[in-house]
Design a protein around this motif. Structure first.
Motif, PDB file in Angstrom:
ATOM      1  N   ASN A   1     -18.471  37.656  31.461  1.00 20.94           N
ATOM      2  CA  ASN A   1     -18.406  37.830  32.915  1.00 20.94           C
ATOM      3  C   ASN A   1     -18.069  36.522  33.619  1.00 20.94           C
ATOM      4  OD1 ASN A   1     -18.978  40.641  33.078  1.00 20.94           O
ATOM      5  ND2 ASN A   1     -21.127  40.233  32.659  1.00 20.94           N
ATOM      6  N   THR A   2     -18.592  35.397  33.100  1.00 25.87           N
ATOM      7  CA  THR A   2     -18.225  34.087  33.651  1.00 25.87           C
ATOM      8  C   THR A   2     -16.745  33.818  33.430  1.00 25.87           C
ATOM      9  OG1 THR A   2     -20.449  33.219  33.231  1.00 25.87           O
ATOM     10  CG2 THR A   2     -18.691  31.613  33.545  1.00 25.87           C
ATOM     11  N   THR A   3     -16.256  34.208  32.254  1.00 25.29           N
ATOM     12  CA  THR A   3     -14.840  34.037  31.944  1.00 25.29           C
ATOM     13  C   THR A   3     -13.964  34.806  32.916  1.00 25.29           C
ATOM     14  OG1 THR A   3     -15.307  33.699  29.594  1.00 25.29           O
ATOM     15  CG2 THR A   3     -13.085  34.404  30.171  1.00 25.29           C
ATOM     16  N   VAL A   4     -14.335  36.040  33.210  1.00 27.77           N
ATOM     17  CA  VAL A   4     -13.573  36.843  34.171  1.00 27.77           C
ATOM     18  C   VAL A   4     -13.518  36.128  35.520  1.00 27.77           C
ATOM     19  CG1 VAL A   4     -13.541  38.994  35.484  1.00 27.77           C
ATOM     20  CG2 VAL A   4     -14.037  39.039  33.035  1.00 27.77           C
ATOM     21  N   ASP A   5     -14.644  35.587  35.959  1.00 33.42           N
ATOM     22  CA  ASP A   5     -14.689  34.865  37.236  1.00 33.42           C
ATOM     23  C   ASP A   5     -13.787  33.633  37.202  1.00 33.42           C
ATOM     24  OD1 ASP A   5     -15.936  34.213  39.920  1.00 33.42           O
ATOM     25  OD2 ASP A   5     -16.588  32.456  38.765  1.00 33.42           O
ATOM     26  N   LEU A   6     -13.831  32.873  36.103  1.00 33.84           N
ATOM     27  CA  LEU A   6     -12.996  31.676  35.984  1.00 33.84           C
ATOM     28  C   LEU A   6     -11.514  32.030  35.999  1.00 33.84           C
ATOM     29  CD1 LEU A   6     -15.034  29.800  33.220  1.00 33.84           C
ATOM     30  CD2 LEU A   6     -14.790  29.081  35.613  1.00 33.84           C
ATOM     31  N   ILE A   7     -11.159  33.115  35.329  1.00 35.84           N
ATOM     32  CA  ILE A   7      -9.760  33.553  35.319  1.00 35.84           C
ATOM     33  C   ILE A   7      -9.322  33.971  36.717  1.00 35.84           C
ATOM     34  CG2 ILE A   7      -8.187  35.334  34.469  1.00 35.84           C
ATOM     35  CD1 ILE A   7      -9.889  35.300  31.855  1.00 35.84           C
ATOM     36  N   ARG A   8     -10.153  34.743  37.388  1.00 34.75           N
ATOM     37  CA  ARG A   8      -9.797  35.234  38.722  1.00 34.75           C
ATOM     38  C   ARG A   8      -9.695  34.095  39.732  1.00 34.75           C
ATOM     39  NH1 ARG A   8     -13.653  40.667  38.558  1.00 34.75           N
ATOM     40  NH2 ARG A   8     -12.136  41.985  37.449  1.00 34.75           N
ATOM     41  N   ARG A   9     -10.478  33.029  39.531  1.00 34.97           N
ATOM     42  CA  ARG A   9     -10.416  31.870  40.426  1.00 34.97           C
ATOM     43  C   ARG A   9      -9.273  30.929  40.081  1.00 34.97           C
ATOM     44  NH1 ARG A   9     -14.042  28.137  40.673  1.00 34.97           N
ATOM     45  NH2 ARG A   9     -15.369  28.569  38.863  1.00 34.97           N
ATOM     46  N   GLY A  10      -8.564  31.211  39.005  1.00 41.11           N
ATOM     47  CA  GLY A  10      -7.453  30.361  38.610  1.00 41.11           C
ATOM     48  C   GLY A  10      -7.869  29.094  37.888  1.00 41.11           C
ATOM     49  N   VAL A  11      -9.121  29.041  37.432  1.00 40.02           N
ATOM     50  CA  VAL A  11      -9.628  27.852  36.744  1.00 40.02           C
ATOM     51  C   VAL A  11      -9.208  27.838  35.285  1.00 40.02           C
ATOM     52  CG1 VAL A  11     -11.747  26.707  35.938  1.00 40.02           C
ATOM     53  CG2 VAL A  11     -11.602  27.570  38.281  1.00 40.02           C
TER      54      VAL A  11
END
Length: 304
Positions: free
Chosen positions: A253-263
């Motif tokens: 779930n953290t990975t999904v957030d990082l991907i969506r934020r462009g990080v």
């Protein structure tokens, strides 16, 4: 269904593609129709029998942990997904047309299945070792194996946390690391001096297992500020080996957030058909990967 397995430990050639019954989702699990499977060092280390002392394996055994695909069966107690959902996550025997996952998250719409299959284990490992090494914002982290899958994730997540990164990688990956925001240098004779010239470091991560631990220890000066995920002889130097321990669902779930934020963005260096799993392992063992190698389950090729 078609799957890859091995009946004895050994070189890549022990891998074989066979017909096998489809697995079924148990409590707390889902089954997916696999579109792509990520290739990890854990896969070929298991095939070699390197973990037999700590985790004996019944043979014949399947291969693979990471996968992305479409949910087609839901086990008892699972209410967070529906049949037809596109997910990525970690399970068992994922080099196959169907696999059971024990941890998963929705596949980001911006990723193909092949791209998504490259994230689970590497992002979980990157998040875990960064938390374990605990470099504060403004500190400097030295990363050996910085251009690989875990390294790519470590560099990007560390920089997002305002940590300065010095990466060690092959000559062909220097510009790649610069593009990620890291300072970089190469392996080979004199690498310790080249790394030292880039500035003092607060901690170091060995992600490649290339015999660099004595040099990292020399640069950091404190064995408690060095962690490896790849050198099985680390205990001889009193250096911590980090192999397991993270919560995979939280990491996904953290990975999904990082991907969506462009990080976070991990490139695919190469894809292989299922029938070419042995060559995929051979290439992975050779190292020098930029990003990830992935098996495209639906890619049709002539049998090996």
């Amino acid at each position: 269904m078609k799957m890859i397995r091995y009946a004895r430990f050994g070189p890549p050639e022990v891998l074989e593609m066979v017909e096998a019954p489809q697995p079924h989702a148990g409590p707390g699990q889902i089954r997916i129709s696999v579109e792509a499977a990520g290739i990890n060092p854990h896969d070929w280390r298991s095939r070699r029998g390197q973990f037999e002392r700590v985790r004996p394996l019944d043979l014949p055994a399947g291969v693979g942990q990471d996968a992305a695909g479409v949910v087609d069966e839901i086990g008892p107690g699972v209410h967070s997904v529906s049949i037809g959902d596109e997910v990525f996550g970690r399970g068992t025997s994922t080099y196959a047309e169907y696999a059971v996952l024990s941890s998963w998250a929705p596949k980001p719409d911006t990723l193909t299945f092949a791209q998504a299959a490259g994230y689970p284990s590497v992002s979980e490992t990157a998040l875990r070792v960064l938390d374990e090494i605990d470099v504060p914002p403004g500190g400097t982290l030295l990363v050996s194996g910085a251009a690989g899958g875990v390294g790519s994730a470590v560099v990007q997540i560390a920089i997002d946390r305002s940590i300065d990164v010095i990466g060690i990688a092959g000559a062909q990956n220097q510009e790649y690391l610069h593009a990620l925001g890291a300072r970089a240098t190469t392996y080979g004779t004199g690498w310790v001096d080249r790394a030292r010239a880039l500035g003092p470091v607060d901690a170091a991560l060995d992600l490649s297992g290339s015999g660099v631990l004595p040099g990292l220890l020399e640069l950091v000066g404190d064995r408690h500020r060095v962690i490896t995920i790849a050198d099985l002889e680390s205990a001889m130097l009193g250096i911590r080996f980090s192999g397991v321990g993270g919560d995979m669902t939280i990491a996904l779930n953290t990975t999904v957030d990082l991907i969506r934020r462009g990080v976070l963005s991990i490139p695919i260096s190469q894809t292989y058909p299922l029938s070419d799993a042995a060559r995929a392992h051979e290439d992975s063992e050779a190292g020098h990967t930029r990003g990830r190698r992935v098996i495209d389950i639906r890619r049709e090729t002539a049998p090996t």
